[in-house]
Design a protein around this motif. Sequence first.
Motif, PDB file in Angstrom:
ATOM      1  N   ALA A 343       0.833  -1.209   0.000  1.00 22.68           N
ATOM      2  CA  ALA A 343       0.000   0.000   0.000  1.00 22.68           C
ATOM      3  C   ALA A 343       0.867   1.258   0.000  1.00 22.68           C
ATOM      4  CB  ALA A 343      -0.893   0.004   1.230  1.00 22.68           C
ATOM      5  N   SER A 344       0.259   2.355  -0.492  1.00 20.26           N
ATOM      6  CA  SER A 344       0.963   3.632  -0.372  1.00 20.26           C
ATOM      7  C   SER A 344      -0.019   4.763  -0.141  1.00 20.26           C
ATOM      8  CB  SER A 344       1.855   3.893  -1.592  1.00 20.26           C
ATOM      9  OG  SER A 344       1.087   4.175  -2.709  1.00 20.26           O
ATOM     10  N   ILE A 345       0.446   5.767   0.552  1.00 21.79           N
ATOM     11  CA  ILE A 345      -0.359   6.944   0.876  1.00 21.79           C
ATOM     12  C   ILE A 345       0.096   8.062  -0.044  1.00 21.79           C
ATOM     13  CG2 ILE A 345      -0.967   8.570   2.711  1.00 21.79           C
ATOM     14  CD1 ILE A 345      -0.253   6.339   4.728  1.00 21.79           C
ATOM     15  N   LYS A 346      -0.863   8.660  -0.783  1.00 21.67           N
ATOM     16  CA  LYS A 346      -0.494   9.547  -1.889  1.00 21.67           C
ATOM     17  C   LYS A 346      -0.926  10.992  -1.670  1.00 21.67           C
ATOM     18  CE  LYS A 346      -1.060   5.665  -5.108  1.00 21.67           C
ATOM     19  NZ  LYS A 346      -0.097   5.557  -6.200  1.00 21.67           N
ATOM     20  N   HIS A 347      -0.116  11.899  -2.181  1.00 20.78           N
ATOM     21  CA  HIS A 347      -0.468  13.319  -2.177  1.00 20.78           C
ATOM     22  C   HIS A 347      -0.011  13.953  -3.471  1.00 20.78           C
ATOM     23  CE1 HIS A 347       0.621  11.930   1.872  1.00 20.78           C
ATOM     24  NE2 HIS A 347      -0.476  12.551   2.245  1.00 20.78           N
ATOM     25  N   ASP A 348      -0.878  14.774  -4.026  1.00 17.51           N
ATOM     26  CA  ASP A 348      -0.549  15.514  -5.245  1.00 17.51           C
ATOM     27  C   ASP A 348      -0.498  16.981  -4.846  1.00 17.51           C
ATOM     28  OD1 ASP A 348      -0.486  16.514  -7.928  1.00 17.51           O
ATOM     29  OD2 ASP A 348      -2.663  16.777  -7.791  1.00 17.51           O
ATOM     30  N   VAL A 349       0.683  17.453  -4.483  1.00 19.53           N
ATOM     31  CA  VAL A 349       0.778  18.791  -3.883  1.00 19.53           C
ATOM     32  C   VAL A 349       1.747  19.678  -4.659  1.00 19.53           C
ATOM     33  CG1 VAL A 349       0.209  17.935  -1.586  1.00 19.53           C
ATOM     34  CG2 VAL A 349       2.614  18.060  -2.294  1.00 19.53           C
ATOM     35  N   SER A 350       1.619  20.975  -4.463  1.00 15.94           N
ATOM     36  CA  SER A 350       2.596  21.888  -5.052  1.00 15.94           C
ATOM     37  C   SER A 350       2.980  22.942  -4.027  1.00 15.94           C
ATOM     38  CB  SER A 350       2.054  22.549  -6.321  1.00 15.94           C
ATOM     39  OG  SER A 350       1.022  23.454  -6.014  1.00 15.94           O
ATOM     40  N   VAL A 351       4.185  23.462  -4.187  1.00 17.91           N
ATOM     41  CA  VAL A 351       4.683  24.578  -3.377  1.00 17.91           C
ATOM     42  C   VAL A 351       5.460  25.485  -4.326  1.00 17.91           C
ATOM     43  CG1 VAL A 351       4.831  23.320  -1.176  1.00 17.91           C
ATOM     44  CG2 VAL A 351       6.770  23.275  -2.763  1.00 17.91           C
ATOM     45  N   PRO A 352       5.757  26.738  -3.912  1.00 21.81           N
ATOM     46  CA  PRO A 352       6.656  27.543  -4.747  1.00 21.81           C
ATOM     47  C   PRO A 352       7.943  26.738  -4.985  1.00 21.81           C
ATOM     48  CG  PRO A 352       5.730  28.860  -2.968  1.00 21.81           C
ATOM     49  CD  PRO A 352       5.325  27.442  -2.693  1.00 21.81           C
ATOM     50  N   ILE A 353       8.471  26.752  -6.200  1.00 21.77           N
ATOM     51  CA  ILE A 353       9.529  25.771  -6.500  1.00 21.77           C
ATOM     52  C   ILE A 353      10.736  25.891  -5.582  1.00 21.77           C
ATOM     53  CG2 ILE A 353       8.924  25.273  -8.897  1.00 21.77           C
ATOM     54  CD1 ILE A 353      11.080  27.164  -9.765  1.00 21.77           C
ATOM     55  N   ALA A 354      11.026  27.085  -5.099  1.00 15.84           N
ATOM     56  CA  ALA A 354      12.166  27.233  -4.182  1.00 15.84           C
ATOM     57  C   ALA A 354      11.940  26.455  -2.895  1.00 15.84           C
ATOM     58  CB  ALA A 354      12.398  28.706  -3.877  1.00 15.84           C
ATOM     59  N   ALA A 355      10.696  26.145  -2.574  1.00 13.82           N
ATOM     60  CA  ALA A 355      10.377  25.469  -1.316  1.00 13.82           C
ATOM     61  C   ALA A 355      10.309  23.952  -1.458  1.00 13.82           C
ATOM     62  CB  ALA A 355       9.055  26.004  -0.757  1.00 13.82           C
ATOM     63  N   VAL A 356      10.538  23.423  -2.652  1.00 13.94           N
ATOM     64  CA  VAL A 356      10.462  21.970  -2.840  1.00 13.94           C
ATOM     65  C   VAL A 356      11.441  21.224  -1.915  1.00 13.94           C
ATOM     66  CG1 VAL A 356      10.891  20.076  -4.465  1.00 13.94           C
ATOM     67  CG2 VAL A 356       9.456  22.009  -5.147  1.00 13.94           C
ATOM     68  N   PRO A 357      12.701  21.677  -1.790  1.00 14.82           N
ATOM     69  CA  PRO A 357      13.606  20.955  -0.881  1.00 14.82           C
ATOM     70  C   PRO A 357      13.096  20.901   0.560  1.00 14.82           C
ATOM     71  CG  PRO A 357      14.861  22.370  -2.361  1.00 14.82           C
ATOM     72  CD  PRO A 357      13.416  22.713  -2.569  1.00 14.82           C
ATOM     73  N   ARG A 358      12.554  22.016   1.046  1.00 14.19           N
ATOM     74  CA  ARG A 358      12.010  22.005   2.417  1.00 14.19           C
ATOM     75  C   ARG A 358      10.796  21.094   2.518  1.00 14.19           C
ATOM     76  NH1 ARG A 358      10.728  27.580   5.220  1.00 14.19           N
ATOM     77  NH2 ARG A 358       9.933  26.123   6.804  1.00 14.19           N
ATOM     78  N   LEU A 359       9.938  21.145   1.516  1.00 16.26           N
ATOM     79  CA  LEU A 359       8.761  20.266   1.516  1.00 16.26           C
ATOM     80  C   LEU A 359       9.191  18.816   1.696  1.00 16.26           C
ATOM     81  CD1 LEU A 359       5.726  19.554   0.853  1.00 16.26           C
ATOM     82  CD2 LEU A 359       6.450  19.428  -1.545  1.00 16.26           C
ATOM     83  N   ILE A 360      10.159  18.395   0.891  1.00 10.21           N
ATOM     84  CA  ILE A 360      10.580  16.988   0.927  1.00 10.21           C
ATOM     85  C   ILE A 360      11.271  16.663   2.250  1.00 10.21           C
ATOM     86  CG2 ILE A 360      12.147  15.321  -0.147  1.00 10.21           C
ATOM     87  CD1 ILE A 360      11.446  16.580  -2.859  1.00 10.21           C
ATOM     88  N   ALA A 361      12.153  17.546   2.698  1.00  8.98           N
ATOM     89  CA  ALA A 361      12.906  17.266   3.921  1.00  8.98           C
ATOM     90  C   ALA A 361      11.984  17.244   5.141  1.00  8.98           C
ATOM     91  CB  ALA A 361      14.008  18.312   4.099  1.00  8.98           C
ATOM     92  N   GLU A 362      11.184  18.287   5.285  1.00 10.53           N
ATOM     93  CA  GLU A 362      10.340  18.391   6.483  1.00 10.53           C
ATOM     94  C   GLU A 362       9.201  17.376   6.455  1.00 10.53           C
ATOM     95  OE1 GLU A 362       9.281  22.496   7.285  1.00 10.53           O
ATOM     96  OE2 GLU A 362      11.357  23.139   6.924  1.00 10.53           O
TER      97      GLU A 362
END
Lengths: 471, 471
Positions: A343-362
């Motif tokens: 199984a997997s839990i899914k999200h289709d999300v967006s952030v300002p592109i500069a914030a992608v690294p923080r999104l993934i890390a946090e």
Amino acid sequence: MSLPANEIVSALSALVGGDNVVGDVARMGAWLSEPRKRFHIAAAAVVTPPDVAAVQAVMRWAHENNVGIVPQGGNTGLVGAQVPRRGDEVILSLQKLDRIRSIDAAAGVMVAEAGTILENAHRAVEAEGAMFPLWLASQGSARIGGVLSSNAGGVNVLAYGNARELTMGVEAVLADGRLYNGLNALKKDNTGYDLKDLLVGAEGTLGIITAASLKLYPLPEDYETALVNIASPEAAFELFGLMRERAGSRLNAFELIPWIGLDIQLRHQMLDADPTASASPWYALIELTRMAGTAPGSLQSALEAAFEATLISDATMAESLADRTRMWAFREQMSECQSREGASIKHDVSVPIAAVPRLIAEGSAAVEKRVPGIRPVPFGHMGDGNIHFNFSQPVGADPKAFMAEYDEAVHEIIYDVVLKLGGSVSAEHGIGQLKVDLLKQVKDPVALEMMRAIKNALDPKGILNPGKMLG
Amino acid sequence: MSLPANEIVSALSALVGGDNVVGDVARMGAWLSEPRKRFHIAAAAVVTPPDVAAVQAVMRWAHENNVGIVPQGGNTGLVGAQVPRRGDEVILSLQKLDRIRSIDAAAGVMVAEAGTILENAHRAVEAEGAMFPLWLASQGSARIGGVLSSNAGGVNVLAYGNARELTMGVEAVLADGRLYNGLNALKKDNTGYDLKDLLVGAEGTLGIITAASLKLYPLPEDYETALVNIASPEAAFELFGLMRERAGSRLNAFELIPWIGLDIQLRHQMLDADPTASASPWYALIELTRMAGTAPGSLQSALEAAFEATLISDATMAESLADRTRMWAFREQMSECQSREGASIKHDVSVPIAAVPRLIAEGSAAVEKRVPGIRPVPFGHMGDGNIHFNFSQPVGADPKAFMAEYDEAVHEIIYDVVLKLGGSVSAEHGIGQLKVDLLKQVKDPVALEMMRAIKNALDPKGILNPGKMLG
């Protein structure tokens, strides 16, 4: 209140002919069963109008009789917008309006009816030497009307925009059967409010798109494609900046893939060979278009600059169509490959592109803390700030128990991070039924009030796709 | 009904401070007098709120008291949208909201308040090594809020889109003072109706844009620019197709200019040298962007292919910045140069690009038949299908008599041709006051009904820019 189902079926049959109406729930499977199997519920009837006038006739009748209508295209949507929410609605399938009315490659415009299957549109346009640059995993069954109503994205949004930006005009039937004729082929038209963009992405709640004029582009001579090794999402963001500076709008794709995606696909024999140069925590799939009369080598020279800047450590350039196909298969199998691991839990999300690294890390850290052993699989359209932030179950866990225990909790964690970063809880899939409650919680309250005011103005009886988007 | 003017002035002064209110009509010149001198009428007051909260306070008060509000940016609009229609309205100038809230060149986003002058935004962005690709003749005084509210175009729409496509999100004050916070910096966001695009281009009739998040692009390394001789608009259309095939989205501009434009500018010493290679009935100004690390020569090689295909007969490539500047001056002076030859009748129209040759041929023939000696001066954004289809008076005619006799008749002839070709009577300038009656005649009636329903839903008292667009 709606009419009894048998009255609905006979009224529709009288309007559009019995051949265009299905009243037996046992025969409605193709229209009721949606990809994620979450929203399977009955309908009072399915109607398949053979032309635009029949769509108008159905809507005039539905309006008079307060019957809820669920517009449906290829039934490929992932949020349940295209299937009933209550069970007493009529599904209005656009499948019989599948004519391509015109293609003019030189002028760069195609007029296609809502029921046209996306892949058929691709083929017809390519036969004329042009392209319609919107590709989706579901393009063999997705239909233009649904593609537009969900404002679909895909892998080439970076260069060409999403469905909204590829649409010049639409024709639509309104809640009371009136026909909006906005089917122009104009690149510029400042004569009033932008009704086209209001109907695109409205998930059939404001009108039923019956046809659209769409932008066509010249076919590139070729593509330059590479799969590069990068140390981190931070490096990916810097590399994206370098690629934009050197390639401008020729940058066709910039997709981020974590190592786990390669590992899963190789272990399950989903690739005929390893498309990467060497092991790396992250990969970026980068593609540039090359137009006729332009020398190749732009990507090569950009990657050399990236090496010098120590943004990348290794890379493979596609040397053949087979290489390119394999690289894209690697990317496109990212969603499917997770199902091989439970199984997997899914999200289709967006952030300002500069914030992608923080999104993934946090996001990864917070979820891993909550669910020991869970495996983050964030991948997707880095260049659009749009990450499919998925999580595979711990190795050996029971899939059902995992979902039951953690699905909601992980959603909450990820959406908290997304909102903190000024992001969107639905980057490309939409709201439908799946995210109605979520939307109420997270959207600007004034935006919701404006949306409700517009909905009431254009569909005062609330018969168009009842309960979707705004609830 | 509105309040008496003196009550309005004291109420506004109490709300936002006397320094931010002008009640004396003699001191309102800068706000009342618009570029075409057609819509000069009084206002009850001018208010210049110093911040967003003050805009909200004014709107809450206006809503309670049924006072009409005319939002204004740089007062450069050409259709009278930004000045009063009745005379008892309050002009709400956004000029004091002129802060650039943030610029992030790496992420490609700027957040600018509505009063920011376009040229100041350009400078600030370029200082960070990026560009905001929207250039207008009026950029020294046009302000971001007006640029967005009119969905302004300009010369680089071909590569970057118009104001709408350059906007990621907006913040706006609604008719009753509520604040819509849609100021995201997301490339993808499918969480509801496209309110951003509804507010952009609405000419301040649905809300007052107070700030916007705008897309920034990397600065090109260089441009390749040429002025080429072409025999006819038909050849220009074919050449446009060839350029698109070879340059794709690097094609930054494709502007059409008739010989008469060169003749007028040379006779009136408006150019320091002739920028063309030789005499030709038509010229095309073509420009490609060149990104860092890309070899020059794409335009040269495309033009060689065009010679071989006998689409062009001669060409000048810009060899220096001075050459490029002169070529663009030639294009940009096309509107102004007509005033050196007396009166002119102007149209800002668009048609599907394949129909541009017919538009020019049929429009010119019909008008020349009606007005012997009139001089057609069709020029502009061929690549967008957007022609500024102007007509200069016959040599020696009396300007006032010419306008009085022929203005309406020529409009009628041109709009008939435009509508027959599926075109728009306002490609980029908008509706404002100038084209309210025209819009009612030519727009799809269902579109007008939808627009009115949306207007009533968001501004039920009709206080936002009364009488504009929908009348």
